[in-house]
Design a protein around this motif. Structure first.
Motif, PDB file in Angstrom:
ATOM      1  N   ASN A  63      25.161  11.321  55.924  1.00  0.00           N
ATOM      2  CA  ASN A  63      24.613   9.964  55.805  1.00  0.00           C
ATOM      3  C   ASN A  63      24.077   9.747  54.395  1.00  0.00           C
ATOM      4  O   ASN A  63      23.992  10.692  53.605  1.00  0.00           O
ATOM      5  CB  ASN A  63      23.532   9.722  56.869  1.00  0.00           C
ATOM      6  CG  ASN A  63      22.361  10.688  56.728  1.00  0.00           C
ATOM      7  OD1 ASN A  63      22.087  11.184  55.642  1.00  0.00           O
ATOM      8  ND2 ASN A  63      21.662  10.947  57.819  1.00  0.00           N
ATOM      9  N   PRO A  64      23.718   8.531  54.040  1.00  0.00           N
ATOM     10  CA  PRO A  64      23.280   8.261  52.663  1.00  0.00           C
ATOM     11  C   PRO A  64      22.055   9.044  52.225  1.00  0.00           C
ATOM     12  O   PRO A  64      21.811   9.203  51.026  1.00  0.00           O
ATOM     13  CB  PRO A  64      22.979   6.757  52.697  1.00  0.00           C
ATOM     14  CG  PRO A  64      23.828   6.227  53.796  1.00  0.00           C
ATOM     15  CD  PRO A  64      23.851   7.298  54.838  1.00  0.00           C
ATOM     16  N   GLU A  65      21.243   9.533  53.202  1.00  0.00           N
ATOM     17  CA  GLU A  65      20.080  10.346  52.841  1.00  0.00           C
ATOM     18  C   GLU A  65      20.476  11.783  52.557  1.00  0.00           C
ATOM     19  O   GLU A  65      19.612  12.651  52.409  1.00  0.00           O
ATOM     20  CB  GLU A  65      19.048  10.308  53.969  1.00  0.00           C
ATOM     21  CG  GLU A  65      18.256   9.022  54.068  1.00  0.00           C
ATOM     22  CD  GLU A  65      19.083   7.902  54.655  1.00  0.00           C
ATOM     23  OE1 GLU A  65      19.962   8.203  55.516  1.00  0.00           O
ATOM     24  OE2 GLU A  65      18.903   6.736  54.247  1.00  0.00           O
ATOM     25  N   ALA A  66      21.793  12.039  52.497  1.00  0.00           N
ATOM     26  CA  ALA A  66      22.309  13.372  52.185  1.00  0.00           C
ATOM     27  C   ALA A  66      21.958  14.377  53.266  1.00  0.00           C
ATOM     28  O   ALA A  66      21.604  15.511  52.984  1.00  0.00           O
ATOM     29  CB  ALA A  66      21.813  13.841  50.820  1.00  0.00           C
ATOM     30  N   HIS A  67      22.041  13.930  54.522  1.00  0.00           N
ATOM     31  CA  HIS A  67      21.856  14.825  55.653  1.00  0.00           C
ATOM     32  C   HIS A  67      23.207  15.062  56.325  1.00  0.00           C
ATOM     33  O   HIS A  67      23.991  14.120  56.508  1.00  0.00           O
ATOM     34  CB  HIS A  67      20.862  14.241  56.663  1.00  0.00           C
ATOM     35  CG  HIS A  67      19.469  14.152  56.128  1.00  0.00           C
ATOM     36  ND1 HIS A  67      18.568  13.191  56.540  1.00  0.00           N
ATOM     37  CD2 HIS A  67      18.808  14.889  55.189  1.00  0.00           C
ATOM     38  CE1 HIS A  67      17.427  13.344  55.918  1.00  0.00           C
ATOM     39  NE2 HIS A  67      17.554  14.374  55.067  1.00  0.00           N
ATOM     40  N   MET A  68      23.468  16.337  56.679  1.00  0.00           N
ATOM     41  CA  MET A  68      24.707  16.664  57.382  1.00  0.00           C
ATOM     42  C   MET A  68      24.566  16.365  58.852  1.00  0.00           C
ATOM     43  O   MET A  68      23.578  16.712  59.489  1.00  0.00           O
ATOM     44  CB  MET A  68      25.066  18.148  57.202  1.00  0.00           C
ATOM     45  CG  MET A  68      25.608  18.509  55.838  1.00  0.00           C
ATOM     46  SD  MET A  68      26.320  20.168  55.843  1.00  0.00           S
ATOM     47  CE  MET A  68      24.888  21.148  56.324  1.00  0.00           C
ATOM     48  N   GLU A  78      29.753   6.050  62.241  1.00  0.00           N
ATOM     49  CA  GLU A  78      28.769   4.973  62.231  1.00  0.00           C
ATOM     50  C   GLU A  78      28.852   4.235  60.890  1.00  0.00           C
ATOM     51  O   GLU A  78      29.322   4.770  59.896  1.00  0.00           O
ATOM     52  CB  GLU A  78      27.362   5.536  62.428  1.00  0.00           C
ATOM     53  CG  GLU A  78      27.139   6.255  63.745  1.00  0.00           C
ATOM     54  CD  GLU A  78      27.224   5.319  64.948  1.00  0.00           C
ATOM     55  OE1 GLU A  78      26.973   4.100  64.766  1.00  0.00           O
ATOM     56  OE2 GLU A  78      27.564   5.797  66.047  1.00  0.00           O
ATOM     57  N   MET A  79      28.412   3.022  60.893  1.00  0.00           N
ATOM     58  CA  MET A  79      28.543   2.189  59.699  1.00  0.00           C
ATOM     59  C   MET A  79      27.831   2.777  58.487  1.00  0.00           C
ATOM     60  O   MET A  79      28.256   2.595  57.346  1.00  0.00           O
ATOM     61  CB  MET A  79      28.004   0.784  59.993  1.00  0.00           C
ATOM     62  CG  MET A  79      28.344  -0.225  58.916  1.00  0.00           C
ATOM     63  SD  MET A  79      30.127  -0.351  58.695  1.00  0.00           S
ATOM     64  CE  MET A  79      30.190  -1.162  57.097  1.00  0.00           C
ATOM     65  N   ASP A  80      26.734   3.510  58.723  1.00  0.00           N
ATOM     66  CA  ASP A  80      25.979   4.053  57.593  1.00  0.00           C
ATOM     67  C   ASP A  80      26.322   5.511  57.295  1.00  0.00           C
ATOM     68  O   ASP A  80      25.608   6.194  56.571  1.00  0.00           O
ATOM     69  CB  ASP A  80      24.471   3.923  57.847  1.00  0.00           C
ATOM     70  CG  ASP A  80      24.040   4.701  59.098  1.00  0.00           C
ATOM     71  OD1 ASP A  80      24.931   5.061  59.899  1.00  0.00           O
ATOM     72  OD2 ASP A  80      22.834   4.952  59.247  1.00  0.00           O
ATOM     73  N   ASN A  81      27.451   5.987  57.865  1.00  0.00           N
ATOM     74  CA  ASN A  81      27.862   7.377  57.649  1.00  0.00           C
ATOM     75  C   ASN A  81      29.067   7.468  56.707  1.00  0.00           C
ATOM     76  O   ASN A  81      29.794   6.497  56.484  1.00  0.00           O
ATOM     77  CB  ASN A  81      28.215   8.054  58.973  1.00  0.00           C
ATOM     78  CG  ASN A  81      26.991   8.324  59.829  1.00  0.00           C
ATOM     79  OD1 ASN A  81      25.864   8.337  59.312  1.00  0.00           O
ATOM     80  ND2 ASN A  81      27.189   8.533  61.126  1.00  0.00           N
ATOM     81  N   LEU A 115      40.230   4.706  56.469  1.00  0.00           N
ATOM     82  CA  LEU A 115      39.726   3.336  56.504  1.00  0.00           C
ATOM     83  C   LEU A 115      39.412   2.915  57.938  1.00  0.00           C
ATOM     84  O   LEU A 115      38.382   2.278  58.218  1.00  0.00           O
ATOM     85  CB  LEU A 115      40.757   2.393  55.882  1.00  0.00           C
ATOM     86  CG  LEU A 115      40.387   0.914  55.780  1.00  0.00           C
ATOM     87  CD1 LEU A 115      39.186   0.724  54.856  1.00  0.00           C
ATOM     88  CD2 LEU A 115      41.580   0.103  55.286  1.00  0.00           C
ATOM     89  N   ILE A 116      40.283   3.303  58.867  1.00  0.00           N
ATOM     90  CA  ILE A 116      40.084   2.960  60.279  1.00  0.00           C
ATOM     91  C   ILE A 116      38.868   3.680  60.852  1.00  0.00           C
ATOM     92  O   ILE A 116      38.152   3.135  61.701  1.00  0.00           O
ATOM     93  CB  ILE A 116      41.355   3.303  61.083  1.00  0.00           C
ATOM     94  CG1 ILE A 116      42.508   2.398  60.647  1.00  0.00           C
ATOM     95  CG2 ILE A 116      41.114   3.172  62.579  1.00  0.00           C
ATOM     96  CD1 ILE A 116      43.850   2.792  61.205  1.00  0.00           C
ATOM     97  N   MET A 117      38.605   4.911  60.374  1.00  0.00           N
ATOM     98  CA  MET A 117      37.459   5.664  60.874  1.00  0.00           C
ATOM     99  C   MET A 117      36.137   4.955  60.575  1.00  0.00           C
ATOM    100  O   MET A 117      35.146   5.120  61.303  1.00  0.00           O
ATOM    101  CB  MET A 117      37.425   7.067  60.241  1.00  0.00           C
ATOM    102  CG  MET A 117      38.501   8.004  60.779  1.00  0.00           C
ATOM    103  SD  MET A 117      38.485   9.602  59.930  1.00  0.00           S
ATOM    104  CE  MET A 117      36.920  10.276  60.489  1.00  0.00           C
ATOM    105  N   GLY A 118      36.085   4.150  59.565  1.00  0.00           N
ATOM    106  CA  GLY A 118      34.887   3.382  59.246  1.00  0.00           C
ATOM    107  C   GLY A 118      33.953   4.099  58.297  1.00  0.00           C
ATOM    108  O   GLY A 118      34.328   5.026  57.578  1.00  0.00           O
ATOM    109  N   GLY A 119      32.700   3.685  58.267  1.00  0.00           N
ATOM    110  CA  GLY A 119      31.744   4.235  57.326  1.00  0.00           C
ATOM    111  C   GLY A 119      31.553   3.290  56.148  1.00  0.00           C
ATOM    112  O   GLY A 119      32.382   2.418  55.879  1.00  0.00           O
TER     113      GLY A 119
END
Length: 565
Positions: A63-68, A78-81, A115-119
Motif C-alpha cells: 500500500n502507499p504507506e509502504a506496508h506489505m 483494492e483501489m489504494d493498493n 490494468l484489470i487487477m486495479g490499484g
C-alpha cells in the motif's frame, strides 16, 4: 525493503521454473532458429504474455504507506493498493527473444491484465509495460544483429529498461507524489529481482541454444563421416554389396538400432531380422508415392524414406528404433538427411557411370571414324605391293596388325603408355607413307623416361592423321613435316603436334576442338572435339587443349595433362 526483496525472491523461483518449462517445448526450440511468421509470433506472444500474467498473480501486495500485504495469488487489488511484481521478466525476455511484435504483444496481455487487477497506479504500469515491451524488442533485434544474444548483454538491456520503467511510473500516475513515495520503497527490489530473473532466464535460454547447436554440430559431424565412408560405395550403384556395407556404417555411427535398404521393394541388406508384412506394405507405399512413412508399436518404431534418383524412386531406406518413445527430433532429422544424402550419392554415381559410357562411346565413334576409309586404303596399298615389293608388303601387314591390335586395346583401356600410342603413330605413318612415298616426314622428340607415362588412347595418332589429311601435306609441292614433342614440366606432361600444312582459316580456328562443325568442307572437326571432351572427362580442369594455326604456315596443337606412371 529487505523483507520485500526476500519475498519477491521466493516468488521469482516460480517464474524461473516456468521459463525452464517453456524451453522444453519443441515449438519454442524451433522458433529460436528461424524468422517468426504470424503463427509463430502469436504463439510467442501468448507464451510470454501468460508468463507476465503469472508474475502479476504471484506479486507482493503493498500500500502507499509502504506496508506489505503478502498474498500468493492476487486476482484483484483494492483501489489504494499496488503490487511489487515480476511481470516484466516475461515481457522483456519476450521482446529480447522474439522482437518488437512479441514484446509489444506480451506487454499488451500482461500489462492489460495488470490494468484489470486495479490499484492506484494500474494505468501507469500498463503504459510502462508497453514501453518496456517495445524497447526490449528493439534491443533484441539489435543484439541479434550483432550476435550478442547472450546472458550478460540481455541482463544489461533488461536492467536499463527496468530503470526507465520505474522512473516513468510516477510521471504516468495520476497521484504523482504517492506513486513516487511507493516507488522509493518498491523500486529497488523490483529492479533487482526482475533483472536477476531476466539474467537467469537468459542463461536458461542460452543453454538451450548451446545444446541445440551442439546437437546439430554432432549431427553434422556424423553425417559427414557417413558421407565420407559411403561415397565410394554408392558410386558402384545400389546393389547388395554397397547396401550391406552402408547399413553397417549407419548402425555403427548413429543411434539407429537397425537399418534396411531395398532396391524397388526387394531387400538388399538388413542389419536386423526379416521384415514384417506391415513393413513391406509401407515400403510399397513409399516406393509408389516417393514420400516418407512411419509406424510404431509397443516394441519398436520404423521410418521409411525413399531413395530418389532423377526424380524417380529406385529404392527405400528404413530406420528402426527399439525404443520409440526415445526417438528425438534430432534422430528424425538425421535419418531424413541420410536418405537425401544417399539419394544424391546414387545420382552422382549415375552421372559418373553416364560419363564413362559417354567416354567409351566417343572412343568407339572415333574408332569407327578411323577404320573404314583408312583400312581399305591400307589394304589396297598392300595388295598393290605384293607383286612389286613383297618384303615391304610384309612390313606393312605387320604395321597394320599393330595398328588394329592397339586400336582394339584402346576400346577397353582408359590410359595407355606413351610408347604404345607412339607405336600406333608409327604404324599409321608407315602405311600412309607407303601410299604416298617421299611426301611426309615424321620427327619425334621425347625424354626417354617418359616412355611409361600414361595418356589416353587415340590422342596422338588422330592428330597425325588430321595433319596429313586436313593439312593437305601430300599436295604441298614439298615435304610435309610432322613433329611430335613430349616433355615433362614439373607434374605436367606436355604433348605438342606441329605440321607445316595449309593451316586453318581464322574464322574456323575458334570452333575447332570446341564443337563439331558440320558445315566444314574438309571434315567436321569431330576428332579434335572428341579428344578435348575425353581430356575434360578424364582430368577435368587439370588438362588443357590449345590450337594455333596460320594459313600457309601450318598448325600446332598443345595438350597438357597431369603426369602419371
Amino acid at each position: 525493503m529487505w523483507d520485500l526483496l526476500v519475498q519477491m525472491l521466493s516468488r521469482m523461483t516460480l517464474i524461473i521454473t516456468i521459463a525452464f518449462l517453456i524451453t522444453r517445448l519443441r515449438i519454442f526450440r524451433q522458433m529460436i532458429y528461424r524468422d517468426l511468421n504470424i503463427k509463430d509470433s502469436f504463439i510467442m506472444i501468448m507464451l510470454f504474455g501468460l508468463f507476465g500474467v503469472i508474475g502479476n498473480y504471484t506479486a507482493i501486495v503493498v500500500n502507499p504507506e509502504a506496508h506489505m500485504i503478502s498474498n500468493l495469488w492476487n486476482p484483484a487489488l483494492e483501489m489504494d493498493n499496488a503490487i511489487a511484481d515480476t511481470r516484466n521478466i516475461g515481457i522483456i525476455i519476450g521482446g529480447l527473444v522474439g522482437g518488437p511484435v512479441v514484446g509489444l504483444g506480451s506487454a499488451l496481455i500482461a500489462g492489460g491484465h495488470r490494468l484489470i487487477m486495479g490499484g492506484f497506479i494500474s494505468d501507469a504500469t500498463f503504459f510502462t509495460s508497453l514501453i518496456g515491451g517495445g524497447l526490449a524488442g528493439l534491443f533484441g533485434r539489435k543484439l541479434r544483429g550483432l550476435g550478442l544474444m547472450r546472458p550478460f548483454p540481455m541482463f544489461g538491456s533488461g536492467l536499463l529498461i527496468l530503470l526507465i520503467q520505474i522512473l516513468l511510473i510516477p510521471l504516468f500516475a495520476s497521484q504523482h507524489s504517492t506513486a513516487l513515495h511507493l516507488i522509493s520503497y518498491t523500486g529497488i527490489p523490483i529492479i533487482i529481482i526482475n533483472s536477476i530473473g531476466i539474467w537467469i532466464c537468459a542463461i536458461v535460454f542460452n543453454s538451450v541454444i548451446q545444446d541445440e547447436e551442439h546437437s546439430r554440430a554432432s549431427q553434422t559431424a556424423t553425417a559427414l563421416s557417413i558421407a565420407n565412408q559411403t561415397l565410394t560405395l554408392f558410386r558402384q550403384g545400389l546393389n547388395e554389396s554397397s547396401a550391406t556395407k552402408a547399413t553397417k556404417i549407419i548402425q555403427q555411427l548413429t543411434n539407429v538400432d537397425d537399418v534396411a535398404i531395398t532396391r524397388g521393394i526387394r531387400e538388399l541388406a538388413h542389419t536386423g531380422g526379416p521384415s514384417s508384412q506391415s513393413e513391406i506394405k509401407y515400403r510399397e507405399l513409399v516406393f509408389k508415392t516417393g514420400k516418407m512413412e512411419s509406424a510404431h508399436s509397443s516394441e519398436y518404431e520404423f521410418i521409411i524414406f525413399p531413395l530418389i534418383v532423377k526424380k524417380k524412386t529406385i529404392g527405400t531406406l528404413t530406420f528402426y528404433f527399439n525404443h520409440p518413445f526415445h526417438v528425438t527430433s534430432v534422430d528424425r532429422e538425421m535419418a531424413e538427411g541420410l536418405s537425401n544424402l544417399f539419394s544424391s550419392q546414387l545420382e552422382l554415381g549415375e552421372v559418373e557411370r553416364y560419363n564413362h559410357l559417354l567416354q567409351d562411346a566417343e572412343v568407339k565413334a572415333l574408332h569407327a571414324q578411323i577404320h573404314p576409309h583408312f583400312l581399305f586404303n591400307a589394304l589396297n596399298t598392300i595388295v598393290a605391293l605384293c607383286r612389286m615389293d613383297p618384303l615391304l608388303a610384309r612390313q606393312l601387314l605387320l604395321h597394320l596388325s599393330t595398328f588394329l591390335r592397339n586400336n582394339l586395346r584402346g576400346l577397353t583401356d582408359r590410359l595407355v603408355r606413351v610408347e604404345k600410342e607412339l607405336e600406333n603413330v608409327h604404324a599409321y605413318f608407315a602405311l600412309e607413307n607407303a601410299r604416298f612415298p617421299d611426301k611426309f616426314e615424321l620427327t619425334i622428340e621425347m625424354d626417354s623416361h617418359l616412355n611409361n607415362a600414361l595418356i589416353p588412347p587415340f590422342i596422338l595418332q588422330p592428330l597425325v592423321e588430321n595433319a596429313i589429311t586436313h593439312g593437305e601435306l601430300k599436295d604441298l609441292g614439298g615435304i610435309g613435316k610432322i613433329r611430335i614433342d613430349i616433355k615433362q614440366e614439373e607434374a605436367k606432361l606436355l604433348l605438342t603436334v606441329t605440321d607445316n600444312g595449309v593451316g586453318v582459316p581464322p574464322e574456323r580456328l575458334a570452333d575447332l576442338g570446341q564443337r563439331v562443325v558440320n558445315s566444314m568442307k574438309n571434315g567436321s572437326g569431330s576428332a579434335l572435339f572428341n579428344i578435348k571432351e575425353r581430356l575434360t572427362a578424364l582430368f577435368s580442369q587439370d588438362a588443357t587443349f590449345k590450337m594455333e594455326s596460320k594459313q600457309g604456315q601450318g598448325t600446332t596443337i598443345f595438350i597438357t595433362l597431369p603426369i602419371h606412371f
